[in-house]
Design an enzyme around this catalytic site. Structure first.
Site, PDB file in Angstrom:
ATOM      1  N   SER A  30      -2.371   1.325  -0.853  1.00 20.28           N
ATOM      2  CA  SER A  30      -1.439   0.815  -1.860  1.00 20.28           C
ATOM      3  C   SER A  30      -1.616   1.538  -3.183  1.00 20.28           C
ATOM      4  CB  SER A  30      -1.677  -0.680  -2.091  1.00 20.28           C
ATOM      5  OG  SER A  30      -2.887  -0.878  -2.812  1.00 20.28           O
ATOM      6  N   ASP A  31      -0.612   1.435  -4.027  1.00 18.60           N
ATOM      7  CA  ASP A  31      -0.796   1.770  -5.429  1.00 18.60           C
ATOM      8  C   ASP A  31      -1.794   0.760  -5.990  1.00 18.60           C
ATOM      9  OD1 ASP A  31      -0.503   2.929  -7.891  1.00 18.60           O
ATOM     10  OD2 ASP A  31       1.369   1.920  -8.367  1.00 18.60           O
ATOM     11  N   CYS A  32      -2.579   1.167  -6.968  1.00 15.46           N
ATOM     12  CA  CYS A  32      -3.654   0.300  -7.440  1.00 15.46           C
ATOM     13  C   CYS A  32      -3.110  -1.015  -8.000  1.00 15.46           C
ATOM     14  CB  CYS A  32      -4.495   1.026  -8.489  1.00 15.46           C
ATOM     15  SG  CYS A  32      -5.492   2.348  -7.769  1.00 15.46           S
TER      16      CYS A  32
END
Length: 320
Positions: free
Chosen positions: A10-12
């Site tokens: 995922s994106d952070c």
């Protein structure tokens, strides 16, 4: 049959964001379960580590779902030799700057920059410029000699930089004027010198646009126009220019350049994005025809006022 080994990360903090901020699910356990069932293997952030166990206990997700995600992740780690003992003794265990800054990798950075530049306007086939006909060029603008600006954010340490001014100087003799002290362009004190430079040279290249002080993560723009007095600088320099005028926009997102499109003195417009460490070389290569520009990756706004053609109705008061 060819197997593709990969994992999806995922994106952070994005899983936490779609629960905490976007309220996509009612509970954090539902958010964790939805992410894993949708194919997420690794969370960049603590959300799954905190809530996945409870999601399993609540029956929202099975251990098999979790095992599939782990298998994707661990398979890639195995291929990288991360379970084969001392990491430094493995194939990729001693990678360093010398492996990043190889000639092949630096050439790749240059080619990526070339393909990322887009030709938005080219009136009368003004580009490419010919170094044999155009001997002197005025290079003007707050982004005309930048380096770090070209790599945007979320970037590593560059192997070296070639600014637009340096790249153009490899083709022709240049006269440099900033025009604005920075992209905010809060004053016109330097405009006069820029106008003189454009009047005395065979062609003018304006490198304008934005930087991380204007647009970045958590810093959204409030408009699409060039900041401050940049537009005025472009128009004044174009009006004073003796030869063709090329406008280069350096930005992460679209900018309204309709004023330049409608200015007959501005012969070509390029969008360069944030072109990376070799951006200056790539910009010059496109302008002087060594390489072709790439294709646009998003819609570039061009606002024009539509004038209604109102027909005057002539009334006849003739009596019968």
């Amino acid at each position: 049959m060819k197997f593709v080994y990969r994992y999806i990360v995922s994106d952070c903090d994005s899983v936490g964001v779609y629960y905490d901020s976007q309220h996509y699910t009612r509970t954090p356990e539902e958010a964790a379960a939805d992410a894993i069932k949708a194919g997420l293997d690794l969370d960049c952030g603590p959300f799954l580590a905190i809530h996945t166990d409870a999601a399993i206990r609540q029956g929202l997700i099975s251990e098999n779902d979790l095992n599939l995600a782990l298998a994707n992740l661990i398979t890639v780690q195995m291929r990288l030799g991360m379970f084969d003992g001392e990491p430094s003794a493995q194939q990729y265990g001693n990678l360093g700057p010398r492996d990043v800054c190889t000639p092949a990798h630096q050439e790749l950075a240059l080619e990526a920059a070339r393909q990322g530049i887009v030709l938005l306007e080219n009136k009368g086939n003004a580009l490419p410029l010919s170094p044999t006909r155009v001997r002197t060029v005025a290079v003007i603008g707050p982004n005309s000699d930048v380096t770090v600006t070209m790599i945007g954010n979320y970037a590593g340490v560059a192997c070296g930089y070639t600014s637009p001014l340096q790249g153009i100087s490899r083709y022709v003799k240049t006269v440099h004027q900033e025009g604005c002290r920075d992209v905010a362009c809060g004053g016109n004190q330097l405009f006069g010198a820029a106008e003189i430079a454009s009047r005395r040279t065979d062609a003018t290249i304006l490198v304008m646009g934005l930087d991380q002080s204007i647009e970045a993560e958590t810093r959204d723009r409030v408009g699409l126009l060039l900041p401050g007095l940049q537009q005025e600088l472009v128009s004044r320099v174009a009006r004073a220019a003796r030869g063709p005028v090329v406008l280069v926009i350096m930005s992460g997102g679209p900018v309204d350049v309709s004023f330049a499109k409608n200015d007959p003195k501005i012969t070509a417009i390029l969008w360069a994005g944030y072109p990376g460490q070799a951006g200056g070389t790539a910009i010059a290569d496109v302008i002087f025809g060594r390489t072709n520009p790439g294709t646009l990756k998003f819609f570039f706004f061009s606002f024009t006022k539509k004038k209604e053609n109102k027909k005057k109705l002539k009334s006849s008061n003739k009596s019968i």
